[in-house]
Write a protein that holds these residues in place. Structure first.
Motif, short mmCIF file in Angstrom:
data_model
loop_
_atom_site.label_atom_id
_atom_site.label_comp_id
_atom_site.label_asym_id
_atom_site.label_seq_id
_atom_site.Cartn_x
_atom_site.Cartn_y
_atom_site.Cartn_z
N GLY A 349 11.50 -14.54 -13.16
CA GLY A 349 11.80 -13.49 -14.13
C GLY A 349 11.20 -13.73 -15.50
O GLY A 349 11.70 -13.23 -16.51
N ASN A 350 10.10 -14.46 -15.55
CA ASN A 350 9.40 -14.68 -16.82
C ASN A 350 8.37 -13.56 -17.00
O ASN A 350 7.48 -13.39 -16.17
CB ASN A 350 8.72 -16.05 -16.82
CG ASN A 350 8.19 -16.41 -18.18
OD1 ASN A 350 7.18 -15.88 -18.61
ND2 ASN A 350 8.85 -17.33 -18.87
N SER A 377 12.55 -16.70 -18.68
CA SER A 377 13.46 -16.66 -17.54
C SER A 377 14.88 -16.98 -17.98
O SER A 377 15.12 -17.93 -18.72
CB SER A 377 13.01 -17.67 -16.47
OG SER A 377 13.92 -17.70 -15.41
N GLY A 378 15.83 -16.16 -17.55
CA GLY A 378 17.23 -16.37 -17.87
C GLY A 378 17.67 -15.77 -19.18
O GLY A 378 18.86 -15.83 -19.52
N GLN A 379 16.77 -15.15 -19.93
CA GLN A 379 17.13 -14.58 -21.23
C GLN A 379 17.77 -13.20 -21.07
O GLN A 379 17.49 -12.47 -20.13
CB GLN A 379 15.88 -14.43 -22.11
CG GLN A 379 15.55 -15.68 -22.92
CD GLN A 379 14.48 -15.37 -23.97
OE1 GLN A 379 13.56 -14.59 -23.73
NE2 GLN A 379 14.60 -16.01 -25.13
N PHE A 380 18.63 -12.89 -22.04
CA PHE A 380 19.16 -11.53 -22.19
C PHE A 380 18.40 -10.91 -23.36
O PHE A 380 18.63 -11.26 -24.51
CB PHE A 380 20.66 -11.57 -22.44
CG PHE A 380 21.26 -10.23 -22.80
CD1 PHE A 380 20.72 -9.04 -22.33
CD2 PHE A 380 22.39 -10.17 -23.61
CE1 PHE A 380 21.27 -7.82 -22.67
CE2 PHE A 380 22.96 -8.95 -23.95
CZ PHE A 380 22.39 -7.77 -23.48
N LEU A 531 28.11 -8.43 -16.62
CA LEU A 531 26.69 -8.75 -16.53
C LEU A 531 26.43 -10.20 -16.92
O LEU A 531 25.59 -10.88 -16.31
CB LEU A 531 25.85 -7.83 -17.44
CG LEU A 531 25.61 -6.40 -16.96
CD1 LEU A 531 24.77 -5.65 -17.98
CD2 LEU A 531 24.91 -6.40 -15.62
N GLY A 532 27.14 -10.66 -17.95
CA GLY A 532 26.97 -12.04 -18.36
C GLY A 532 27.30 -13.01 -17.25
O GLY A 532 26.68 -14.08 -17.13
N LYS A 537 21.77 -17.13 -15.80
CA LYS A 537 20.51 -17.80 -15.50
C LYS A 537 19.47 -16.85 -14.86
O LYS A 537 18.52 -17.29 -14.23
CB LYS A 537 20.72 -19.02 -14.59
CG LYS A 537 21.49 -20.15 -15.25
CD LYS A 537 21.57 -21.37 -14.35
CE LYS A 537 22.30 -22.51 -15.05
NZ LYS A 537 22.39 -23.72 -14.19
N LYS A 538 19.70 -15.55 -15.01
CA LYS A 538 18.75 -14.53 -14.56
C LYS A 538 18.32 -13.70 -15.76
O LYS A 538 19.02 -13.64 -16.77
CB LYS A 538 19.37 -13.64 -13.48
CG LYS A 538 19.73 -14.39 -12.20
CD LYS A 538 20.36 -13.44 -11.18
CE LYS A 538 20.74 -14.18 -9.91
NZ LYS A 538 21.39 -13.27 -8.92
#
Length: 596
Positions: A349-350, A377-380, A531-532, A537-538
């Motif tokens: 997911g980068n 990756s893993g950011q909101f 969602l959190g 980590k997505k």
């Protein structure tokens, strides 16, 4: 005919239907021609036996002649009946092969067209209206089916019958055959001219029908707006005008068709008169018998139908060619978005934008200009900006609904165009700005993104989207049937069902395109908390208008006129005193006014 060459592959596929079908056509026509010869012999028998019966007037043998005469007529009658029964049997076989083959080809074509529609990119659907797409997959395919079935069947039938009858007529008497067939070329020409006119008017009717269908479909889809603005009478008037145009075209077609049948009967009657007149002279000369005249009249009658079919078949071919041309126009289109070859098995997911610009090809509007940023990756990550700043376009580019004009989008350090498209999209959960729900059960709408699901998965997705209690409040729960476009539900409920549909996939990358606008702040907070947990980590990308929605984001990107104006955390952007800070201050003032 060049457009109809596309169908050759279907003919080859069903060749073992066509070959027996042609054989049945030939056999059925042989059994159709022989009765005319039997009738001719029967007519001769009648005339001869009447004379013999008269010669034995007053003798005992007259009854014997009568009995033989009656038996012979019964024999000939039963023979004709048997021949027509055999003809009917082989006509049944003919239709069971050629007409059924056309239905199989229709089935294959519709599936091929639908599969091709699925491959075409979003730009294609922006350029074409739904009514036209539907007509090409239904009305146009039906016209082509009429060519591959009835048109071919009757064309073969006409050719075979012509050859059999004309050869039989000339074998009896060439002069009588020539005069009997004299009006038929004129009939063929007139039928061709009339059918050409019919075809032109049919094309106009088809176009108007397509326009009428598109109008009705659009109005039914927008029935809420029509009722809200009390425009029922206005749309009724427009529909009446469209229907009037369709009616006038149809009436014009009927008037042309009205000329066809009287003309046909006139020329067929003329052919019969010539047969009787010239045949009568031949009988007086002793060249032929009276039975031959009866035989020729049957032949002329039998030729009437094939000649009529000749014009009809010509029309079917013309219409099928025009329809196949329309179908080919779409089938020859290649998708703007072609899948790459690189596998993306362990998607993290980068996402990285490098000098990305995009202009919509249909309108020429530049939506994004020279974007440079990275979503780790893993950011909101939250995307915010004024209306028309390019937020939804950015989401569409990440989904690869469109390709960039300039620059490159990298996915896990791989250029997005080189990545296998379907596996990549399978890793993404997407909730569009314009929510679309299918006319199906709520359960199936939530489970839409997966091939198989359990009740627990569907219920958990509904809970994460904060719509579970709403659904359970319905009488049928998850089995509640939704109307077209989810019209049964409220705006907020539709958005949350759409969110549940994305969450059930457990995506590695989740994109929310301003899909919380119809949700109250309390429900919004519940969804964001879920969602959190679900997207831990997505990667999550949230496009929003309300700053209260995105304050906890790891990165906020502010778009302005298609460019990145600011980026950072909520606190960092407030300290800049720029666009974000202005939007934040304006929203606070709006909330204060509402509280008053």
């Amino acid at each position: 005919m060049k457009h109809l060459r596309f169908l050759n592959k279907h003919f080859y596929k069903y060749k073992w239907w066509i070959i027996p079908g042609v054989f049945f056509v030939v056999i059925s026509n042989i059994f159709g021609v022989i009765p005319a010869q039997v009738i001719g012999h029967a007519f001769n028998l009648i005339t001869e036996n009447i004379q013999i019966y008269g010669l034995f007037n007053g003798f005992d043998r007259q009854q014997l002649v009568y009995d033989i005469f009656s038996y012979s007529l019964f024999y000939f009658g039963m023979l004709v009946l048997l021949l027509y029964l055999l003809r009917g049997l082989f006509l049944f076989f003919m239709r069971q092969t050629l007409i059924l083959m056309s239905r199989h080809i229709e089935f294959d074509m519709k599936n091929e067209i639908y599969a091709h529609y699925q491959k075409l990119s979003m730009g294609f659907y922006r350029r074409n209206n739904t009514g036209d797409l539907m007509n090409r997959a239904t009305e146009d395919v039906n016209r082509v089916r009429m060519y591959v079935g009835p048109a071919i069947m009757y064309a073969i039938n006409t050719i075979v019958l012509f050859l059999l009858i004309i050869s039989a007529m000339y074998s009896v008497n060439a002069k009588l055959a020539t005069f009997s067939l004299l009006p038929l070329p004129a009939l063929v020409i007139i039928i061709y001219m009339v059918n050409t006119k019919i075809n032109q008017k049919s094309e106009q009717i088809q176009e108007q029908l397509s326009s009428l269908s598109s109008f009705v479909q659009e109005r039914f889809s927008g029935i809420r707006v029509i009722k809200s603005y009390v425009r029922e009478n206005y749309t009724r008037k427009i529909f009446a005008q469209e229907s009037e145009n369709y009616k006038e075209s149809s009436m014009s077609l009927v008037r042309v068709q009205a000329l066809f049948y009287p003309t046909m009967l006139l020329l067929v009657g003329l052919s019969t008169i010539l047969t009787v007149y010239i045949g009568g002279e031949q009988v007086l000369d002793g060249s032929i018998t009276a039975g031959n005249i009866a035989e020729f009249i049957v032949y002329v009658t039998q030729l009437t139908f094939p000649v009529t079919m000749l014009g009809w078949v010509t029309t079917l071919i013309q219409r099928a060619s025009a329809s196949q041309k329309r179908i080919n126009e779409f089938l020859e289109l290649q998708p703007d978005i072609q899948s790459g070859d690189l596998a993306i098995d362990n998607f993290k997911g980068n996402i990285r934008f490098e000098n990305v610009s995009f202009t919509y090809p249909d309108t020429g509007i530049t939506a994004l200009k020279d974007l440079n940023f990275e979503i780790k990756s893993g950011q909101f990550v939250a995307i915010i900006g004024r209306t028309g700043s390019g937020k939804s376009t950015l989401a569409n580019l990440i989904m690869r609904m469109y390709d960039t004009d300039q620059g490159t989008i990298y996915v896990d350090e791989k250029p997005l165009p080189s990545v296998q498209l379907q596996p990549y999209r399978n890793h993404i959960g997407f909730v569009p700005q314009e929510v679309f729900l299918f006319s199906d059960h709520i359960y199936n709408n939530i489970a839409f993104g997966l091939d198989s699901t359990t009740d627990e998965q569907v219920e958990q997705a509904a809970k994460d989207a904060a719509v579970y209690h709403n659904i359970k409040g319905f009488e049928l729960g998850f089995q509640t049937m939704l109307g077209e476009r989810g019209i049964t539900l409220s705006g907020g409920q539709k958005q949350r069902v759409s969110i549940a549909r994305a969450l059930i996939k457990s995506p590695q990358l989740l994109i929310f395109d301003d899909c919380l606008s119809a949700v109250d702040t309390r429900t919004e907070e519940e969804i964001l908390q879920n969602l959190g947990r679900v997207m831990h980590k997505k990667t999550s990308i949230l496009i929003a208008h309300r700053i209260s929605t995105i304050q906890k984001a790891d990165l906020i990107i502010v778009l302005d006129k298609g460019s990145v104006a600011e980026k950072g955390t909520h606190k960092e952007l407030l300290a800049v005193n720029g666009i974000y800070e202005e939007m934040y201050r304006n929203q606070l003032l709006e909330e204060e006014k509402k509280s008053l």
